[in-house]
Motif scaffolding. Structure first.
Motif, PDB file in Angstrom:
ATOM      1  N   SER A 131      -9.082   1.789   6.424  1.00  0.00           N
ATOM      2  CA  SER A 131      -8.220   2.353   5.379  1.00  0.00           C
ATOM      3  C   SER A 131      -8.324   3.874   5.391  1.00  0.00           C
ATOM      4  O   SER A 131      -9.331   4.452   5.814  1.00  0.00           O
ATOM      5  CB  SER A 131      -8.629   1.821   4.011  1.00  0.00           C
ATOM      6  OG  SER A 131      -9.799   2.463   3.583  1.00  0.00           O
ATOM      7  N   VAL A 132      -7.273   4.493   4.907  1.00  0.00           N
ATOM      8  CA  VAL A 132      -7.232   5.949   4.873  1.00  0.00           C
ATOM      9  C   VAL A 132      -8.346   6.491   3.980  1.00  0.00           C
ATOM     10  O   VAL A 132      -9.034   7.447   4.341  1.00  0.00           O
ATOM     11  CB  VAL A 132      -5.850   6.430   4.373  1.00  0.00           C
ATOM     12  CG1 VAL A 132      -5.862   7.918   4.091  1.00  0.00           C
ATOM     13  CG2 VAL A 132      -4.781   6.095   5.396  1.00  0.00           C
ATOM     14  N   SER A 133      -8.552   5.843   2.845  1.00  0.00           N
ATOM     15  CA  SER A 133      -9.592   6.362   1.950  1.00  0.00           C
ATOM     16  C   SER A 133     -10.969   6.275   2.604  1.00  0.00           C
ATOM     17  O   SER A 133     -11.776   7.180   2.460  1.00  0.00           O
ATOM     18  CB  SER A 133      -9.604   5.629   0.611  1.00  0.00           C
ATOM     19  OG  SER A 133      -8.741   4.557   0.599  1.00  0.00           O
ATOM     20  N   TYR A 134     -11.187   5.218   3.360  1.00  0.00           N
ATOM     21  CA  TYR A 134     -12.483   5.097   4.035  1.00  0.00           C
ATOM     22  C   TYR A 134     -12.662   6.230   5.047  1.00  0.00           C
ATOM     23  O   TYR A 134     -13.699   6.890   5.090  1.00  0.00           O
ATOM     24  CB  TYR A 134     -12.583   3.734   4.729  1.00  0.00           C
ATOM     25  CG  TYR A 134     -13.773   3.611   5.647  1.00  0.00           C
ATOM     26  CD1 TYR A 134     -15.055   3.420   5.122  1.00  0.00           C
ATOM     27  CD2 TYR A 134     -13.622   3.721   7.032  1.00  0.00           C
ATOM     28  CE1 TYR A 134     -16.148   3.340   5.962  1.00  0.00           C
ATOM     29  CE2 TYR A 134     -14.712   3.640   7.869  1.00  0.00           C
ATOM     30  CZ  TYR A 134     -15.972   3.448   7.339  1.00  0.00           C
ATOM     31  OH  TYR A 134     -17.063   3.366   8.169  1.00  0.00           O
ATOM     32  N   ILE A 136      -1.820  11.138   7.423  1.00  0.00           N
ATOM     33  CA  ILE A 136      -1.357  12.508   7.146  1.00  0.00           C
ATOM     34  C   ILE A 136      -1.098  12.683   5.651  1.00  0.00           C
ATOM     35  O   ILE A 136      -1.499  13.689   5.042  1.00  0.00           O
ATOM     36  CB  ILE A 136      -0.070  12.808   7.960  1.00  0.00           C
ATOM     37  CG1 ILE A 136      -0.372  12.769   9.452  1.00  0.00           C
ATOM     38  CG2 ILE A 136       0.486  14.168   7.584  1.00  0.00           C
ATOM     39  CD1 ILE A 136       0.855  12.897  10.329  1.00  0.00           C
ATOM     40  N   LEU A 137      -0.443  11.687   5.051  1.00  0.00           N
ATOM     41  CA  LEU A 137      -0.138  11.781   3.619  1.00  0.00           C
ATOM     42  C   LEU A 137      -1.420  11.810   2.790  1.00  0.00           C
ATOM     43  O   LEU A 137      -1.568  12.606   1.857  1.00  0.00           O
ATOM     44  CB  LEU A 137       0.727  10.594   3.184  1.00  0.00           C
ATOM     45  CG  LEU A 137       2.141  10.564   3.756  1.00  0.00           C
ATOM     46  CD1 LEU A 137       2.798   9.230   3.451  1.00  0.00           C
ATOM     47  CD2 LEU A 137       2.963  11.701   3.184  1.00  0.00           C
ATOM     48  N   GLY A 138      -2.349  10.927   3.160  1.00  0.00           N
ATOM     49  CA  GLY A 138      -3.602  10.867   2.409  1.00  0.00           C
ATOM     50  C   GLY A 138      -4.378  12.166   2.511  1.00  0.00           C
ATOM     51  O   GLY A 138      -4.922  12.673   1.525  1.00  0.00           O
ATOM     52  N   ILE A 139      -4.399  12.741   3.710  1.00  0.00           N
ATOM     53  CA  ILE A 139      -5.152  13.976   3.904  1.00  0.00           C
ATOM     54  C   ILE A 139      -4.543  15.111   3.088  1.00  0.00           C
ATOM     55  O   ILE A 139      -5.258  15.925   2.494  1.00  0.00           O
ATOM     56  CB  ILE A 139      -5.208  14.330   5.408  1.00  0.00           C
ATOM     57  CG1 ILE A 139      -6.126  13.342   6.125  1.00  0.00           C
ATOM     58  CG2 ILE A 139      -5.712  15.746   5.600  1.00  0.00           C
ATOM     59  CD1 ILE A 139      -6.118  13.480   7.620  1.00  0.00           C
ATOM     60  N   LEU A 190      -4.159   4.690  -8.046  1.00  0.00           N
ATOM     61  CA  LEU A 190      -5.176   4.534  -9.075  1.00  0.00           C
ATOM     62  C   LEU A 190      -6.283   3.593  -8.604  1.00  0.00           C
ATOM     63  O   LEU A 190      -7.424   3.692  -9.043  1.00  0.00           O
ATOM     64  CB  LEU A 190      -4.541   4.018 -10.369  1.00  0.00           C
ATOM     65  CG  LEU A 190      -3.697   5.067 -11.090  1.00  0.00           C
ATOM     66  CD1 LEU A 190      -3.053   4.474 -12.336  1.00  0.00           C
ATOM     67  CD2 LEU A 190      -4.549   6.286 -11.458  1.00  0.00           C
ATOM     68  N   HIS A 191      -5.939   2.680  -7.709  1.00  0.00           N
ATOM     69  CA  HIS A 191      -6.966   1.809  -7.152  1.00  0.00           C
ATOM     70  C   HIS A 191      -7.667   2.452  -5.957  1.00  0.00           C
ATOM     71  O   HIS A 191      -8.429   1.795  -5.262  1.00  0.00           O
ATOM     72  CB  HIS A 191      -6.349   0.467  -6.727  1.00  0.00           C
ATOM     73  CG  HIS A 191      -5.994  -0.407  -7.888  1.00  0.00           C
ATOM     74  ND1 HIS A 191      -4.748  -0.390  -8.473  1.00  0.00           N
ATOM     75  CD2 HIS A 191      -6.728  -1.285  -8.599  1.00  0.00           C
ATOM     76  CE1 HIS A 191      -4.723  -1.236  -9.477  1.00  0.00           C
ATOM     77  NE2 HIS A 191      -5.924  -1.789  -9.595  1.00  0.00           N
ATOM     78  N   GLY A 192      -7.345   3.710  -5.711  1.00  0.00           N
ATOM     79  CA  GLY A 192      -7.986   4.389  -4.594  1.00  0.00           C
ATOM     80  C   GLY A 192      -7.399   4.004  -3.242  1.00  0.00           C
ATOM     81  O   GLY A 192      -7.987   4.278  -2.208  1.00  0.00           O
ATOM     82  N   LEU A 218       0.817  -1.211   0.000  1.00  0.00           N
ATOM     83  CA  LEU A 218       0.000   0.000   0.000  1.00  0.00           C
ATOM     84  C   LEU A 218       0.852   1.262   0.000  1.00  0.00           C
ATOM     85  O   LEU A 218       0.518   2.257  -0.619  1.00  0.00           O
ATOM     86  CB  LEU A 218      -0.927  -0.005   1.223  1.00  0.00           C
ATOM     87  CG  LEU A 218      -2.136  -0.931   1.096  1.00  0.00           C
ATOM     88  CD1 LEU A 218      -2.920  -0.948   2.381  1.00  0.00           C
ATOM     89  CD2 LEU A 218      -3.010  -0.484  -0.058  1.00  0.00           C
ATOM     90  N   TYR A 219       1.929   1.228   0.703  1.00  0.00           N
ATOM     91  CA  TYR A 219       2.802   2.390   0.730  1.00  0.00           C
ATOM     92  C   TYR A 219       3.650   2.470  -0.531  1.00  0.00           C
ATOM     93  O   TYR A 219       4.265   3.473  -0.810  1.00  0.00           O
ATOM     94  CB  TYR A 219       3.761   2.326   1.914  1.00  0.00           C
ATOM     95  CG  TYR A 219       3.138   2.659   3.224  1.00  0.00           C
ATOM     96  CD1 TYR A 219       3.230   3.943   3.732  1.00  0.00           C
ATOM     97  CD2 TYR A 219       2.470   1.703   3.958  1.00  0.00           C
ATOM     98  CE1 TYR A 219       2.662   4.257   4.938  1.00  0.00           C
ATOM     99  CE2 TYR A 219       1.904   2.004   5.172  1.00  0.00           C
ATOM    100  CZ  TYR A 219       2.001   3.276   5.668  1.00  0.00           C
ATOM    101  OH  TYR A 219       1.451   3.585   6.865  1.00  0.00           O
TER     102      TYR A 219
END
Ligand SMILES: Nc1ncnc2c1ncn2[C@@H]1O[C@H](COP(=O)(O)OP(=O)(O)OP(=O)(O)O)[C@@H](O)[C@H]1O
Ligand SMILES: [Mg+2]
Lengths: 319, 291, 321
Positions: free
Chosen positions: C86-89, C289-292, C72-74, C51-52
């Motif tokens: 998950s971060v996206s969730y 933090i990275l995702g945000i 690309l897979h979110g 994931l990273y």
């Protein structure tokens, strides 16, 4: 005619074309990424051939937008033409380096039109005038000495009063005197004056023109005078080029052109100010260089240049 | 020697006269000087150790012994406040000065030189301007393997140089074809000289205004970081005061004296710096120049 | 072009920073999680590395490729503090609250701010100016989260007319019912005011300055010479012309609004991504933090795009490609 004219060519433009790209009405918020801007092109100079000879005074006349200032910028090394070559004493201006470049900068100096724009508003007059000695090897004292002397010559006296002034504290005429001082202080070979009096009050125009005349005569400076005004061109220069839409349409002795203009555009220019043509001093005779290097001068139509030779160095663009 | 001293005295007086005439900027100047004095004199003003063992009873409202009251363990808030002024001003002024130097140099040169260099630099500037500043600062502080006020300062500079650079570039660009610039060029001045000796003096007042805004932004960013618990070292600052106030229940306890001073100080110092701008036009505009 | 560039820059920043950290951040997280009592199968650990896109043994461009494929897979990675979510969730859950807060705050500050600035420019006597200008400058200097602090202490803790935290009260059931909607509004008023009041100060100042500039333009002088009233000039001629730069200003200010929102949400414990990022910071949740950061960047790009569209719609000279 003098033997080989181009041995005296100080500035020489050959086949010079300058094209400006104009952007149409760029929006004010220029951060916008996806804004389309149409652009169109302006041909400011079209295939211009023009020489300035050592020691001569030559004028470049033409209506607004005809490309006069553009040609001046090309000669000053500020605007590299898209095509063609521009030379100072035989060397391409846009390839000058080192000592040659320095020599060019010392010897070709501009005087601009707008007295409100040609001196740095944030710097004192002493700085702006001394700028003209930047490349000269002189001590600080010598430079200051020269600044004082030049200010005196251009009539900004008492000198001490003007040295520490800022441009906004001077009148338009006084500013132009300071600009002239800057241009002449380094004793350049060539002065290019782009409408030096057109923005001045009528009452001081004659004074400023006489000042330029005096300054250039004292050192026999070569002089390229750009103007709308045929009367002052006649007064100051012995040779003349007429520009229309980026082209030189007529070239010859000032007197000949004014007495018997051959191009329709020149006639129109003169009709704009009909009254002043038949008095004023005659400029001395001077050699005249044909518009394109090496054209025949036997009065025949020259198929390669597009100019008709009317004799006595008078050329006109074929209509 | 004596002459120089006289000249200095004279220009000091005329500067003060300008501030005196512009009452708005005078207010700004007084506010800023007050905070600078508070910060500089911190060791003499704070009778207690701001973070050491508790120095009095907890949750005390302002009193003679504790002019700003005490916090949840009895720290003297006035002492925290004056030491906090130090951090804020140090980071703010240092970052402001660095943004100023960077922005002036890059912006003026880029605008004057133009062409591809300018296009390229402005593209980078635009990207920096578009990236969200505070999230980026947070990201850098979290991930960079260095810490302390100097790192905070540098991170703030990295994330905020673009605005000032862009403004200076726009100014410089508007000068590049002016006749007096061309005259300097014809006299043999190179790009560096033209940028700093000819263009810069004309945009000095805008540069100074830009510096004020950079300082304000830097002080704000530093406080924000401290408030989020990304404190610059073991120091106390206005931001950490608010952080502790938030996390130790100042709201529920209604201890306004813990919350009001640091935030009000941030607002006032920002206000003071911006108000000083009203004198800059007169101080640095050559038409009105007094210096 | 700019938008793409900014996005790529954000990706590069997100990709590079964890790799600058000393040690192996993924391994550290795995170790900590196991220490915290989670059982992680070797597959799960492998999955986290994937994931990273983080794998010090692979060449950097392969890592970058892996990272992009994940994106690309979110996939933005797994949260550490909210493991195993998950971060996206987490972001998807909270983003609507932030969009709600920020868009209302911007609307209620920019629209009135622009009008006030417009009319303030028409009123230019010294007395008005000597009060109005400093006042506006003071307002725009206030840290918005501190304003939130004051609101809370006064209106929530003391007067008890507004709630202390959260987005809605836990006595209502989320859904399309009136009680819920009222509760949401009740909870949003103070945060929105904290954001909007400060932002409005800036918008007024900017609009007023632009107006003063535009009022000196030739066409305004001509209009004035024609005898048009000051009001009319302000409303029709100058207003329309000053509006465009103010839209640019709006787009530029979005960064500051989102930044301020982090602090304001934190003060109000408001469940948006601003507060989430404060939580992530204090819990050293790197992937979060990275995702945000990426989401903030995208939000700003979208806001820019919308400002562009607004601009193009108002300015007939501009056409969008
Ligand atoms: N920097 C520029 N960018 C775009 N177009 C330009 C630029 N400079 C000049 N032009 C265009 O080139 C043409 C020639 O301009 P130029 O300034 O040489 O005319 P001019 O003869 O000096 O006119 P005037 O007598 O009004 O000074 C004009 O059409 C002008 O609009
Ligand atoms: Mg011209």
């Amino acid at each position: 005619m003098v033997g080989s004219p181009w041995s005296h060519e100080v500035l020489k433009a050959q086949g010079v074309n300058v094209v400006f790209r104009m952007r149409s009405s760029a929006p004010k918020g220029d951060h916008l990424a996806s804004v389309a801007r149409e652009s169109f092109y302006v041909k400011a100079l079209r295939n211009v051939d023009f020489q300035v000879l050592e020691g001569e005074s030559v004028s470049l006349v033409g209506g607004s937008g005809s490309g006069k200032s553009t040609l001046a910028k090309v000669f000053l090394g500020f605007l590299r033409p898209k095509e063609g070559s521009v030379a100072y004493l035989g060397n391409d201006i846009y390839r000058l380096k080192g000592r040659r470049m320095r020599e060019f900068r010392i010897n070709v100096q501009p005087i601009f039109q707008d007295p409100y724009n040609s001196l740095n508003p944030a710097r004192k007059i002493s700085h702006s005038v001394q700028l003209g000695l930047f490349l000269h090897e002189m001590s600080k004292e010598q430079k200051e000495e020269r600044v004082a002397r030049t200010l005196e010559m251009v009539g900004l006296t008492p000198v001490d009063l003007f040295l520490d002034k800022y441009p906004h504290q001077l009148s338009g005429g006084q500013r132009q005197r300071a600009a002239i001082a800057r241009a002449f202080i380094g004793q350049p070979k060539v002065i290019i004056a782009d409408e030096p009096v057109s923005m001045l009050d009528a009452s001081v125009r004659a004074d400023i023109l006489n000042l330029i005349l005096k300054m250039k005569q004292s050192k026999n400076t070569t002089f390229l005078y750009i103007t709308h005004d045929l009367a002052t061109a006649r007064y100051l220069t012995e040779r003349m080029a007429v520009m229309e839409q980026g082209e030189i349409v007529e070239l010859g002795k000032t007197e000949d052109i004014i007495e018997s203009p051959a191009h329709e555009y020149t006639m129109r220019l003169m009709n704009a100010v009909p009254d002043i043509w038949h008095h004023g001093s005659r400029a001395p005779d001077r050699p005249v260089v044909p518009p394109r290097f090496g054209v025949d001068s036997d009065g025949e139509k020259d198929e390669t240049s597009g100019y008709v030779d009317l004799g006595n160095g008078h050329y006109v663009k074929r209509g | 020697m004596g002459g120089t001293a006289m000249a200095l005295l004279y220009s000091f007086r005329s500067v003060m006269a300008v501030f005196w005439r512009n009452k708005k900027s005078l207010v700004g100047l007084i506010i800023v000087i007050t905070f600078v004095l508070i910060a500089v004199l911190a060791p003499y003003e704070s009778p207690y150790n701001p973070t050491g063992f508790s120095t009095g009873p907890a949750w005390q409202p302002p009193s003679l012994a504790h002019p700003m009251g005490t916090d949840y363990v009895g720290h003297d808030l006035w002492s925290q406040f004056v030491w906090g002024a130090r951090i804020s001003l140090e980071v703010g002024f240092l970052a402001g000065a660095m943004v100023q130097i960077l922005g002036n140099t890059l912006g003026i040169l880029s605008g004057y030189i133009g062409g591809k260099v300018d296009d390229g630099l402005m593209r980078i500037v635009d990207i920096f301007l578009t990236l969200p500043t505070l999230p980026l600062i947070i990201l850098l502080i979290v991930f960079l393997p260095f810490h302390g006020p100097l790192v905070v300062t540098l991170v703030i500079v990295i994330t905020s140089w673009a605005g000032h650079t862009r403004n200076m570039r726009a100014q410089s660009y508007s000068y590049r074809e002016r006749d007096f610039i061309l005259a300097a060029k014809a006299s043999g001045y190179g790009s560096l000289r033209i940028s700093f000796s000819e263009i810069f003096p004309n945009i000095l007042s805008l540069a100074m205004a830009g510096m004020m805004y950079s300082i304000v932004a830097a002080i704000g960013a530093e406080a924000a970081l401290d408030f989020l618990g990304l404190a610059s070292g073991n120091t106390v600052s206005w931001g950490t005061m608010l952080y502790w106030a938030q996390s130790e229940g100042a709201i529920i306890n209604g201890t306004w004296w813990w919350i009001v001073p640091p935030g009000l100080a941030l607002a006032l110092i920002g206000f003071g710096l911006v108000m000083m701008n009203y004198a800059f036009d007169e101080l640095f505009n050559p038409r009105l120049r007094v210096l | 072009m700019l938008l793409t560039g900014t996005f790529v820059a954000a990706l590069l920043i997100d990709f590079t920073l964890p790799r600058l950290m000393p040690g192996n951040p993924v391994q550290t997280e795995v170790t900590n999680l196991i220490a915290a009592g989670f059982t992680l199968s070797p597959e799960a650990i492998k999955g986290m590395y994937a994931l990273y896109g983080y794998n010090p043994n692979l060449p950097i461009y392969v890592q970058f490729y892996d990272y992009i494929v994940q994106l690309l897979h979110g996939n933005l990675g797994v949260s550490y503090i909210f493991f195993p979510q998950s971060v996206s969730y987490l972001i998807a859950q909270r983003l609507p609250w932030t969009i709600f807060l920020v868009s209302i705050a911007v609307a209620v500050s920019w629209i009135p701010g622009t009008f006030i600035g417009m009319f303030a420019a028409g009123k230019r006597n010294a007395k008005f100016d000597s009060i109005f200008t400093p006042l506006l400058n003071f307002i725009s200097s206030i840290p918005n989260f501190w304003l939130g602090f004051l609101f809370l202490i006064f209106f929530a803790a003391d007067l008890k007319i507004f709630p202390l935290f959260g987005a809605y009260s836990n006595t209502v059931t989320p859904g399309a019912n009136l009680a819920f909607i009222l509760s949401v509004l009740h909870h949003a008023i103070l945060p929105i005011l904290s954001l909007a009041i400060v932002a409005m100060g800036g918008y007024v100042i900017h609009m007023r300055n632009t107006m003063v500039g535009v009022m000196g333009d030739d066409f305004v002088l001509v209009a004035r010479a024609k005898g048009l009233s000051n009001r009319r000039i302000v409303r029709t001629y100058a207003g329309a012309n000053a509006l465009l730069p103010n839209i640019t200003m709006l787009a530029i200010s979005m960064g500051a609004v989102f930044g301020g929102n982090i602090l304001v949400e934190t003060i109000f414990t408001y469940p948006g991504i601003g507060y989430l990022s404060a939580v992530a910071v204090s819990g050293e949740d790197y992937s979060l933090i990275l995702g945000i950061f990426l989401i903030f960047t995208i939000a700003i790009l979208v806001a820019n795009l919308m400002a562009d569209l607004l601009y193009a719609w108002l300015d007939p000279r501009v056409s969008l490609i």
